[in-house]
Design an enzyme around this catalytic site. Structure first.
Site, short mmCIF file in Angstrom:
data_model
loop_
_atom_site.label_atom_id
_atom_site.label_comp_id
_atom_site.label_asym_id
_atom_site.label_seq_id
_atom_site.Cartn_x
_atom_site.Cartn_y
_atom_site.Cartn_z
N HIS A 301 66.66 73.99 45.10
CA HIS A 301 68.07 73.92 44.71
C HIS A 301 68.84 73.38 45.90
O HIS A 301 68.81 73.99 46.96
CB HIS A 301 68.62 75.33 44.44
CG HIS A 301 68.13 75.94 43.17
ND1 HIS A 301 68.52 77.19 42.77
CD2 HIS A 301 67.32 75.48 42.21
CE1 HIS A 301 67.96 77.48 41.60
NE2 HIS A 301 67.20 76.45 41.24
N HIS A 358 74.78 73.80 41.43
CA HIS A 358 76.23 73.97 41.31
C HIS A 358 76.96 72.66 41.61
O HIS A 358 76.35 71.66 41.97
CB HIS A 358 76.75 75.07 42.24
CG HIS A 358 76.14 76.41 41.94
ND1 HIS A 358 76.47 77.54 42.61
CD2 HIS A 358 75.23 76.79 41.00
CE1 HIS A 358 75.78 78.57 42.13
NE2 HIS A 358 75.01 78.12 41.15
N TYR A 374 78.52 75.00 36.93
CA TYR A 374 77.66 73.98 36.30
C TYR A 374 78.43 72.91 35.54
O TYR A 374 78.12 72.59 34.39
CB TYR A 374 76.63 74.67 35.39
CG TYR A 374 75.61 75.42 36.21
CD1 TYR A 374 74.45 74.79 36.66
CD2 TYR A 374 75.83 76.74 36.60
CE1 TYR A 374 73.53 75.47 37.44
CE2 TYR A 374 74.91 77.41 37.39
CZ TYR A 374 73.77 76.77 37.81
OH TYR A 374 72.85 77.42 38.59
#
Ligand code: DNO
Length: 426
Positions: A301, A358, A374
């Protein structure tokens, strides 16, 4: 790296086609409608796969599961934990049968990721997610009224929390409560204050070491099956990476990961490397951590944070992907190195899936009402910037490799020439 994109399913206002237009190569999803502890039926998995294939005209597939949630019963080893382990195994087997082999989960007690504001306004008018320690203390001490809560904070934070709570009207109090209890985005579960209090009580006798051991016990059950099925399980770090509400958190630092990775020393178990989660601690050096964990990183991520205070725990705001305190280019470089190493070693997992994690709400995101964190445009911007970084690093490397190759070839030619040099022979 494989550029993936999180899609919460048909309820998600950001569509699969949006992901396609953002340039995503694969989809990260989960069956959010099923509660933790329930088995995932093959039919439901196939349905989600079909939704993705249909919406993208066959261009995108479900490549990573995020998350296959670990139930509270497994985390605390409550009486029904072994039934939940069995259900987890059923889900893994069904996912493998459907051809999905990377599965992310976390082992955070009660709350998943936690923020105090889901849409904090920035000077530009964009909004972002924020964790403010004083606001969190206001929730803990004055709204949840957790016994002993005051002991977890410094006098300075407690003063700020008191002032913040005193200045809140009902709407502000509810907004804070909602932000903190938002939990897993898109999930079927949402907490009430009573529910959180009761859940916290179930951890009363559980130390950090005991929680870590329960994590290892869970992995000892499911990793052998994952190995047999050719799957990779990857644990997402605590977000934020420090204890909240007096609950233990045991996947926050490099040492935490190294302990569990050593205890379950098998390639089928590894890390979801989340720069935004790790980065919310000043003593976590993301580049060094990526280097140390590299061979066991199964999913990435990429997200950035700007820390607002310098202790642990601290306040932070989610910044743009290339701004903030995480050396994002440094981390990407380490991950591209790792992919090259895996290629040399002939590893099948030489392409690591990443997703832009994000994004700030910008432009049309401000009216689109997507899941907090999101949005379509903010994430597209993040992905585009990260893709630029990856392209620039790879391009530089390719150029250097060509140059090295040419130099070696020229060197060889020189040697050949010298070998055939008449003067040398004569
Ligand atoms: C937040 C996400 C987390 C993550 C889970 C993984 O936006 O990064 O909810 O999906 O913690 O288990």
């Amino acid at each position: 790296m494989r550029q993936t994109w999180r899609w919460f399913g048909p309820e998600d206002r950001v569509t699969v086609r949006d992901a396609l237009q953002a340039g995503a190569q694969g989809i990260v999803s989960a069956l959010h409608h099923l509660p933790p502890g329930a088995p995932w039926p093959l039919d439901d998995i196939a349905k989600r796969q079909a939704q993705i294939a249909t919406a993208s005209g066959g261009a995108l597939a479900w490549e990573v599961v995020e998350s296959l949630p670990v139930s509270e019963a497994i985390k605390t080893q409550a009486s029904d934990w072994s039934a939940h382990i069995d259900a987890y195994k059923v889900s893994l087997t069904a996912l493998a049968a459907a051809g999905i082999s990377t599965v992310c989960y976390n082992f955070m007690p009660v709350l998943d990721w936690t923020r105090t504001s889901l849409r904090a306004e920035l000077p530009s008018g964009a909004t972002t997610m924020r964790f403010d320690l004083a606001a969190f203390a206001a929730f803990d001490v004055h709204i949840l009224k957790r016994p002993g809560a005051a002991e977890a904070y410094t006098p300075e934070i407690l003063d700020k929390a008191k002032a913040a709570a005193a200045g809140m009207d009902d709407a502000a109090r509810q907004a804070l409560e909602k932000a903190v209890l938002a939990g897993l985005p898109g999930s079927a579960e949402s907490w009430t204050l009573e529910g959180v209090r009761a859940a916290i009580d179930t951890y009363a006798a559980l130390s950090s070491d005991a929680l870590r051991q329960n994590h290892i016990d869970f992995l000892s059950e499911v990793v052998p099956l994952a190995e047999q099925l050719g799957m990779r399980l990857c644990c997402h770090p605590d977000d934020p990476p420090f204890a909240l509400l007096g609950l233990p958190r045991t996947m926050s630092t490099l040492a935490d990961y190294q302990t569990v990775l050593a205890a379950v020393d098998h390639p089928s178990f590894g890390a979801t490397f989340c720069t935004g989660s790790f980065g919310a601690r000043p003593d976590n050096d993301c580049v060094a951590m990526a280097k140390a964990l590299a061979p066991r990183i199964h999913f990435v991520h990429l997200r950035n944070v700007a820390r607002e205070t310098y202790r642990v725990p601290c306040s932070f705001v989610e910044s743009e992907h290339l701004a903030g305190d995480v050396d994002m280019v440094g981390v990407v470089e380490v991950l591209l190195d790792e992919e090259a190493r895996r290629r040399e070693q002939g590893r099948a997992d030489d392409t690591i899936p990443m997703r832009p994690d994000h994004g700030q709400d910008i432009l049309t995101d401000l009216i689109a009402g997507a899941q907090p964190g999101y949005p379509a445009v903010g994430r597209l911007k993040g992905l585009a910037e990260l893709r630029g970084v990856m392209a620039a690093i790879s391009h530089g490397r390719a150029k250097r490799a060509t140059k090295d190759h040419e130099q070696t070839r020229n060197g060889k030619q020189d040697q050949t020439f010298q070998g055939g040099n008449y003067e040398n022979i004569l």
